[in-house]
Scaffold this active site. Structure first.
Site, PDB file in Angstrom:
ATOM      1  N   HIS A   1       0.867  -1.179   0.000  1.00 38.24           N
ATOM      2  CA  HIS A   1       0.000   0.000   0.000  1.00 38.24           C
ATOM      3  C   HIS A   1       0.903   1.227   0.000  1.00 38.24           C
ATOM      4  CE1 HIS A   1      -2.850   3.030   1.257  1.00 38.24           C
ATOM      5  NE2 HIS A   1      -3.842   2.166   1.128  1.00 38.24           N
TER       6      HIS A   1
ATOM      7  N   GLU B   1      -6.839   5.536   1.859  1.00 36.85           N
ATOM      8  CA  GLU B   1      -6.980   6.006   0.482  1.00 36.85           C
ATOM      9  C   GLU B   1      -8.112   7.036   0.369  1.00 36.85           C
ATOM     10  OE1 GLU B   1      -6.532   2.603  -1.919  1.00 36.85           O
ATOM     11  OE2 GLU B   1      -6.938   3.657  -3.792  1.00 36.85           O
TER      12      GLU B   1
ATOM     13  N   ARG C   1      -6.919  10.636  -0.056  1.00 39.84           N
ATOM     14  CA  ARG C   1      -6.694  11.031  -1.461  1.00 39.84           C
ATOM     15  C   ARG C   1      -8.031  11.120  -2.202  1.00 39.84           C
ATOM     16  NH1 ARG C   1      -3.213   6.530  -3.378  1.00 39.84           N
ATOM     17  NH2 ARG C   1      -3.464   5.747  -1.255  1.00 39.84           N
TER      18      ARG C   1
ATOM     19  N   ARG D   1      -2.800   1.076  -6.510  1.00 39.43           N
ATOM     20  CA  ARG D   1      -1.803   1.006  -5.434  1.00 39.43           C
ATOM     21  C   ARG D   1      -0.437   0.528  -5.912  1.00 39.43           C
ATOM     22  NH1 ARG D   1      -5.799  -1.536  -0.756  1.00 39.43           N
ATOM     23  NH2 ARG D   1      -6.850   0.437  -0.335  1.00 39.43           N
TER      24      ARG D   1
ATOM     25  N   HIS E   1       0.510  -4.919   2.536  1.00 47.15           N
ATOM     26  CA  HIS E   1      -0.871  -4.640   2.913  1.00 47.15           C
ATOM     27  C   HIS E   1      -1.858  -5.764   2.655  1.00 47.15           C
ATOM     28  CE1 HIS E   1      -4.291  -2.256   3.940  1.00 47.15           C
ATOM     29  NE2 HIS E   1      -4.800  -2.312   2.727  1.00 47.15           N
ATOM     30  N   HIS E   2      -1.721  -6.443   1.536  1.00 51.29           N
ATOM     31  CA  HIS E   2      -2.759  -7.433   1.181  1.00 51.29           C
ATOM     32  C   HIS E   2      -2.126  -8.546   0.381  1.00 51.29           C
ATOM     33  CE1 HIS E   2      -7.094  -8.402   0.482  1.00 51.29           C
ATOM     34  NE2 HIS E   2      -6.596  -9.030  -0.575  1.00 51.29           N
TER      35      HIS E   2
ATOM     36  N   ARG F   1      -5.006  -5.543  -5.856  1.00 50.22           N
ATOM     37  CA  ARG F   1      -6.374  -5.321  -5.397  1.00 50.22           C
ATOM     38  C   ARG F   1      -6.694  -3.834  -5.367  1.00 50.22           C
ATOM     39  NH1 ARG F   1      -8.591  -3.698  -0.955  1.00 50.22           N
ATOM     40  NH2 ARG F   1      -6.836  -4.068   0.430  1.00 50.22           N
TER      41      ARG F   1
END
Ligand code: ADP
Length: 450
Positions: free
Chosen positions: A242, A255, A258, A279, A382-383, A422
Site C-alpha cells: 500500500h 486512500e 486522497r 496502489r 498490505h494485502h 487489489r
C-alpha cells in the site's frame, strides 16, 4: 469435551462474521472460532470503504455506474490476472451485499472513490468514520443478537476429513486443551499472511524489510490448514504494498484521504504521479523517488470530512501549519516549489483535468483552506492477493480443481479474485459478498440428509 454444530466458522474478520450471520439466518447452528483475544481481524483496520456498482445509494446521489465498468476496472487494476469467474460473481453480487448490510443496520451510504476507479462507488459510513470499525461493530451486534457462539483465544488446528468429506475440526483452546467439534461444514475465513514476514519474503524476496499494515494475526495459518486437506493455492506471489503507510507506526493512511482530494508531494515539493492510480503503480513511483518516501498533503476542507484525519492528528502523525509556506518550512521543503505545486494543482481542480499526470478523479476542491496538513508516508505490505482455490460457490478446490466436500473459504484467505493488484474498497466488498455466499452454502449442506 465434544461438541456438534452445523457450521464452524474459522476467523472473526468480516468474512467470518458475515458467513456466520448468513448461516444462522439460513437455519444452521453456528460456532465462530477466533485465535486472537479480540474479534475483527484485519477487517477492523479497513479504512476506505466497500465498492459496488448499481446500488440504491448511488442512484439516490445520481451516480451513473455499471457492473460491467466495475468489472473492467477491477480487471485492469488487477493487471488482467483476476480469475474472471470469481470476479464476475463478485461484481454481480455487490449491490445485494450492500443491501444485506443495510437490512442489518449497517448503512454504507456515503460514496467516494479509490485508485483505479473512474466513478464514485466506494461506499462508506455517512458520519465519515473508517469503514472497518463501523462494519465490525455492526456485524458483532448482529452476531450477539442471534446468540451465535464465539470462542476467542482458540485456534482451529486441524480440519478432519473422512472418506473425502469434512466431518469435524480440532480446536486448541485458551487453556491449551484440544476439543473436537463434529460438523459437516467448515468455513475458513482466516485472512491473509501480510504479517508473516517469513512467508511474504519466501514468495517475494524484494519485500524484505518492508513494514506491514496488518494486525499480527494475519499469518496465513488458514492456508496451511486447508493445504493439509489437499487444497490448491494460486497467485501466492501476488502481494500488495500500500503506497501510503506512516513508517514509524506502520499506520495506514486511508486512500479515502486522497479520494477526498489530497495530493502526494516529494521532498522536493513536487507532485510526481497521479495519486488516484492503482496502489501498485503509486507505490512503485514512491519507491522510485530518491528518498523512497513522500508526503500526503491536504487542507482543512479534506480533514473536516474524514474522521480518520483526526485520528492521524491525535496519534501525532500529522505536521500542520497555518499556511502552505509554513508547512513547507516545517517539512524542510523548498517553499517556492511547494507553493507552485499547489497553485498548479488548484488550477487543475478548476478545469477538472490534470495536465501533468492525468488525474481525472477526486479533483474535489482547491487545496487552499488552512490549516494545511502533511503526513510522511512510504509503502508497506498490505494485502495478499493469493490464497486457496475456490469455485464461485466458495467451495474449496483441491489441486486438481475438485471440490473438497464440506470445506468453504471466503475473504483474504482465498486467491484469484484480485489478480495482480487489489483495488481499494474491493476487500470489504469481497468479504461481505463471499462471506454471505459461504454462509449460505455451508448452511444448505448441513441440512442435506446423510
Ligand atoms: P477477512 O478480511 O478475510 O475476513 P480478517 O483478517 O479480517 O480476514 O480476519 C481473519 C481472522 O481469522 C483474524 O481475526 C485471525 O486472527 C483469525 N484466524 C486466523 N487463523 C486462525 C485459526 N487457525 N483459528 C482461528 N482463527 C484464526
Amino acid at each position: 469435551a465434544a461438541k456438534c454444530v452445523d457450521v464452524v466458522v474459522v476467523g472473526s474478520g468480516g468474512a467470518g462474521l458475515a458467513a456466520a450471520i448468513q448461516a444462522y439466518d439460513d437455519g444452521a447452528s453456528v460456532l465462530i472460532v477466533e485465535k486472537m483475544p479480540t474479534i475483527g481481524g484485519n477487517t477492523i483496520k479497513a479504512s476506505a470503504g466497500m465498492n459496488a456498482a448499481e446500488t440504491r445509494f448511488q442512484q439516490v446521489k445520481g451516480i451513473q455506474d455499471s457492473k460491467e465498468l466495475f468489472y473492467q476496472e477491477s480487471l485492469k487494476g488487477g493487471q488482467n490476472r483476476n480469475n474472471p469467474e470469481l470476479l464476475r460473481c463478485f461484481v454481480e453480487n455487490a449491490p445485494e451485499a450492500i443491501e444485506w448490510l443495510a437490512t442489518r443496520g449497517i448503512m454504507l451510504n456515503d460514496i467516494t472513490t479509490t485508485g483505479g476507479m473512474s466513478i464514485d462507488r466506494t461506499h462508506r459510513p455517512k458520519d465519515g468514520s473508517a469503514v472497518g470499525g463501523y462494519l465490525v461493530s455492526g456485524l458483532v451486534r448482529n452476531v450477539n443478537k442471534r446468540h451465535i457462539d464465539v470462542m476467542l483465544d482458540t485456534s482451529v488446528s486441524d480440519i478432519i476429513v473422512e472418506n473425502g468429506e469434512v466431518t469435524g475440526v480440532r480446536l486448541t483452546t485458551e487453556e491449551n486443551e484440544t476439543v473436537t467439534v463434529t460438523t459437516k461444514s467448515v468455513i475458513v475465513a482466516t485472512g491473509g499472511f501480510s504479517a508473516n514476514s517469513q512467508m511474504v519474503v519466501k514468495y517475494r524476496p524484494d519485500l524484505d524489510g518492508f513494514v506491514t499494515t496488518n494486525h499480527k494475526g494475519a499469518t496465513g495459518g488458514g492456508i496451511a490448514l486447508l493445504e493439509r486437506i489437499g487444497a490448491g493455492t494460486v497467485d501466492m506471489g501476488e502481494i500488495q504494498i500500500h503506497p501510503t503507510v506512516e513508517q514509524n507506526t506502520s499506520y495506514l493512511i486511508s486512500e479515502s484521504i486522497r479520494g477526498g482530494g489530497a495530493i502526494l508531494v516529494s521532498q522536493q515539493g513536487n507532485r510526481f504521479f497521479n495519486e488516484m492510480e492503482t496502489r501498485d503503480k503509486v507505490s512503485a513511483h514512491i519507491i522510485a523517488l530518491p528518498e523512497k518516501y513522500a508526503y500526503i498533503v491536504f487542507d482543512e476542507h479534506v480533514r473536516a470530512k474524514n474522521k480518520a484525519a483526526d485520528e492521524y492528528i491525535a496519534k501525532g502523525l500529522v505536521t500542520s501549519a497555518s499556511s502552505p509556506k509554513a508547512l513547507a518550512e516545517a517539512l524542510g521543503m523548498d517553499h517556492h516549489a511547494f507553493l507552485a505545486t499547489l497553485e498548479r494543482y488548484n488550477g487543475f481542480v478548476e478545469k477538472q483535468y490534470d495536465d501533468d499526470f492525468g488525474r481525472t478523479t477526486a479533483l474535489r476542491a482547491p487545496i487552499n483552506e488552512g490549516p494545511f496538513h502533511a503526513i510522511r508516508i512510504a509503502p508497506g505490505v498490505h494485502h495478499t492477493m493469493g490464497g486457496v482455490t475456490v469455485n464461485p460457490e466458495t467451495c474449496v478446490l483441491d489441486s486438481d480443481h475438485n471440490v473438497i466436500p464440506g470445506a468453504y473459504a471466503a475473504g483474504e484467505v482465498v486467491g484469484g479474485i484480485h489478480g495482480g493488484n487489489r483495488i481499494g474498497g474491493n476487500a470489504v466488498a469481497d468479504i461481505i459478498i463471499f462471506g454471505t455466499l459461504a454462509g449460505h452454502q455451508a448452511a444448505m449442506r448441513s441440512k442435506k440428509p446423510g
